[in-house]
Design a protein around this motif. Structure first.
Motif, mmCIF file in Angstrom:
data_model
loop_
_atom_site.group_PDB
_atom_site.id
_atom_site.type_symbol
_atom_site.label_atom_id
_atom_site.label_comp_id
_atom_site.label_asym_id
_atom_site.label_seq_id
_atom_site.Cartn_x
_atom_site.Cartn_y
_atom_site.Cartn_z
ATOM 1 N N TYR A 1 0.867 -1.176 0.000
ATOM 2 C CA TYR A 1 0.000 0.000 0.000
ATOM 3 C C TYR A 1 0.901 1.222 0.000
ATOM 4 O O TYR A 1 1.806 1.332 0.823
ATOM 5 C CB TYR A 1 -0.900 0.016 1.239
ATOM 6 N N VAL A 2 0.666 2.154 -0.914
ATOM 7 C CA VAL A 2 1.422 3.407 -0.971
ATOM 8 C C VAL A 2 0.559 4.490 -0.330
ATOM 9 O O VAL A 2 -0.574 4.724 -0.756
ATOM 10 C CB VAL A 2 1.793 3.781 -2.422
ATOM 11 N N THR A 3 1.107 5.119 0.699
ATOM 12 C CA THR A 3 0.339 6.100 1.467
ATOM 13 C C THR A 3 0.033 7.350 0.651
ATOM 14 O O THR A 3 0.777 7.731 -0.249
ATOM 15 C CB THR A 3 1.086 6.515 2.747
ATOM 16 N N LYS A 4 -1.090 7.951 1.028
ATOM 17 C CA LYS A 4 -1.481 9.254 0.500
ATOM 18 C C LYS A 4 -1.297 10.253 1.637
ATOM 19 O O LYS A 4 -1.412 9.896 2.812
ATOM 20 C CB LYS A 4 -2.938 9.226 0.042
ATOM 21 N N LYS A 5 -1.025 11.478 1.321
ATOM 22 C CA LYS A 5 -0.855 12.506 2.339
ATOM 23 C C LYS A 5 -2.094 12.547 3.236
ATOM 24 O O LYS A 5 -3.221 12.609 2.753
ATOM 25 C CB LYS A 5 -0.637 13.873 1.676
ATOM 26 N N GLY A 6 -1.873 12.458 4.539
ATOM 27 C CA GLY A 6 -2.972 12.506 5.496
ATOM 28 C C GLY A 6 -3.454 11.147 5.970
ATOM 29 O O GLY A 6 -4.289 11.073 6.873
ATOM 30 N N ASP A 7 -2.961 10.063 5.366
ATOM 31 C CA ASP A 7 -3.332 8.728 5.835
ATOM 32 C C ASP A 7 -2.891 8.530 7.280
ATOM 33 O O ASP A 7 -1.876 9.069 7.717
ATOM 34 C CB ASP A 7 -2.663 7.638 4.986
ATOM 35 N N THR A 8 -3.661 7.742 8.017
ATOM 36 C CA THR A 8 -3.289 7.333 9.371
ATOM 37 C C THR A 8 -3.363 5.808 9.424
ATOM 38 O O THR A 8 -3.958 5.170 8.548
ATOM 39 C CB THR A 8 -4.239 7.918 10.425
ATOM 40 N N TRP A 9 -2.783 5.232 10.468
ATOM 41 C CA TRP A 9 -2.813 3.773 10.611
ATOM 42 C C TRP A 9 -4.251 3.256 10.633
ATOM 43 O O TRP A 9 -4.575 2.272 9.963
ATOM 44 C CB TRP A 9 -2.096 3.347 11.888
ATOM 45 N N VAL B 1 0.597 10.694 11.150
ATOM 46 C CA VAL B 1 -0.056 11.107 9.901
ATOM 47 C C VAL B 1 0.984 10.977 8.796
ATOM 48 O O VAL B 1 2.035 11.609 8.830
ATOM 49 C CB VAL B 1 -0.584 12.556 9.989
ATOM 50 N N PHE B 2 0.676 10.146 7.811
ATOM 51 C CA PHE B 2 1.638 9.829 6.751
ATOM 52 C C PHE B 2 1.739 10.914 5.687
ATOM 53 O O PHE B 2 0.730 11.528 5.323
ATOM 54 C CB PHE B 2 1.240 8.523 6.055
ATOM 55 N N PRO B 3 2.948 11.081 5.146
ATOM 56 C CA PRO B 3 3.105 11.879 3.936
ATOM 57 C C PRO B 3 2.781 10.979 2.739
ATOM 58 O O PRO B 3 2.573 9.776 2.888
ATOM 59 C CB PRO B 3 4.593 12.241 3.960
#
Length: 94
Positions: free
Chosen positions: A3-11, A40-42
């Motif tokens: 899974y490639v994170t999107k800005k604002g993703d959380t666990w 909070v992921f970039p």
């Protein structure tokens, strides 16, 4: 699976999207220890998303098999709090 994170993703958001339950975020954390301090992921971090079949046993405790060494004929009673306790000689409380 990846899974490639999107800005604002959380666990919890990723767990909800991938597994249908935010409570399974601990599975993601276990498989991605190197990112555990991110809240909070970039954009652009690749996470490992394991298949949860076999990892999570979602059966309630009362549907699981009884251990063979347990005597199924033993009497049990509940106290006022609803906790189960063994019934001793002379009754549940004495």
């Amino acid at each position: 699976m990846k899974y490639v994170t999107k800005k604002g993703d959380t666990w919890s958001k990723i767990a909800y999207e991938q597994y249908g339950s935010e409570y399974l975020m601990t599975v993601l954390l276990d498989y991605n220890q190197q990112y555990r301090d991110i809240v909070v992921f970039p954009h652009g971090i690749t996470l490992e998303v394991p298949d949860i079949e076999g990892i999570i046993d979602d059966k309630p405790f009362w549907m699981k098999e009884v251990a063979e060494d347990v005597d199924e004929t033993e009497e049990v009673a509940t106290d006022d709090t609803g906790d189960i306790e063994d019934v001793m000689e002379g009754g549940a409380y004495g």
